[in-house]
Design an enzyme around this catalytic site. Sequence first.
Site, PDB file in Angstrom:
ATOM      1  N   HIS A   1      32.746  42.469  60.308  1.00 14.35           N
ATOM      2  CA  HIS A   1      31.611  41.849  59.600  1.00 14.35           C
ATOM      3  C   HIS A   1      30.092  42.301  60.292  1.00 14.35           C
ATOM      4  O   HIS A   1      30.189  42.698  60.705  1.00 14.35           O
ATOM      5  CB  HIS A   1      31.551  40.355  60.321  1.00 14.35           C
ATOM      6  CG  HIS A   1      32.791  39.647  59.711  1.00 14.35           C
ATOM      7  ND1 HIS A   1      32.957  39.485  58.249  1.00 14.35           N
ATOM      8  CD2 HIS A   1      33.038  37.953  60.472  1.00 14.35           C
ATOM      9  CE1 HIS A   1      34.253  38.782  58.810  1.00 14.35           C
ATOM     10  NE2 HIS A   1      33.902  37.621  59.753  1.00 14.35           N
TER      11      HIS A   1
ATOM     12  N   CYS B   1      34.391  34.139  64.476  1.00 11.71           N
ATOM     13  CA  CYS B   1      34.229  35.937  64.659  1.00 11.71           C
ATOM     14  C   CYS B   1      32.466  36.116  64.099  1.00 11.71           C
ATOM     15  O   CYS B   1      31.682  37.362  64.972  1.00 11.71           O
ATOM     16  CB  CYS B   1      34.943  36.552  63.216  1.00 11.71           C
ATOM     17  SG  CYS B   1      34.780  35.129  61.598  1.00 11.71           S
TER      18      CYS B   1
END
Length: 347
Positions: free
Chosen positions: A249, A132
């Site tokens: 994130h 990710c």
Amino acid sequence: MAYRVVVVGATGNVGREVLNILAERKFPIADIAAVASARSTGDIIDFGDTGRELKVKNIEHFDFAGWDIALFAAGSGPAKDYAPKAAAAGCTVIDNSSLYRYDADVPLIVPEVNPEAIDGYTQRNIIANPNCSTAQMVVALKPLHDAAGIKRVVVSTYQSVSGAGKEGMDELFEQTRAVFVNDEKTIKKFTKQIAFNVIPHIDVFLGSDSDYDGYTKEEWKMAAETMKILDPEILVTATCVRVPVFVGHSEAINIELERPLSVAEAQRILRDAPGVMLIDKRENGGYVTPIECVGDYATFVSRVRKDPTVENGLVLWCVSDNLRKGAALNAVQIAELLVSRHLKKAA
């Protein structure tokens, strides 16, 4: 033409997001199956907002023959056991785990960055989805690399607890509640308390037999995957940190370029780059934070500026929904790329 699609790990965070995104993007589906472990067999889950409900099937008994694409979101264990079986049955696997990412015969794909690499999928009939944190970073790096050549990247990540699955999200919620009601704060998923804290430790530590002695595997992944996806000559060093954010994130990225590139030119390039949304105003709130990117497809870039400590240096802030671009969205984009480059032609 429509396709028969399997979502493996359909009851997890990423699996459910895959189903949502397939529905949102109106992927051409003739039939869809939700598959998971035995403990979820028989559960009923929604196929996005289509109004259709799917009964979860047991992966141990599922026959992949006759299905076109399997999107795996179930971790390395199920990928090891069942992805080769699906691939051998003629069902192309797009795997979200780390298991096949470093296999030379398995393409590792971010469609905005290296779409041509998907042509090698026939070697194993398996395509890997990157980590990710890597996925969003290379989307931001690609246009700058094309323009001025990237020599070195220093990245610090601020990764949400959803990257550790539902257990990570539950632990943040429970610990946060415990702080306010003065209960005991239980630590299960993470190595230290995550509520009101940051933890500079994601995945296992690597040993002295590695060039990355003292780094975590997550930090090594960012280097290895960037080199495979973008350019094997790029040097990457990462520090990966878990933060008390549920989804999204963030990354602070220092870039050393081979050739000069002004901040204004970098902003123009990023503004026009596929998959990138530039929001970069030098004022209070003129940047994107994780809470604002949730549910969005884009990789957001802000705070583009010169790095005065190196020649041809830039710094930027990069934020993305890790359950989407970092996992489910990228997997669906790979499926779309597979259809457009190969499956339509074969039909």
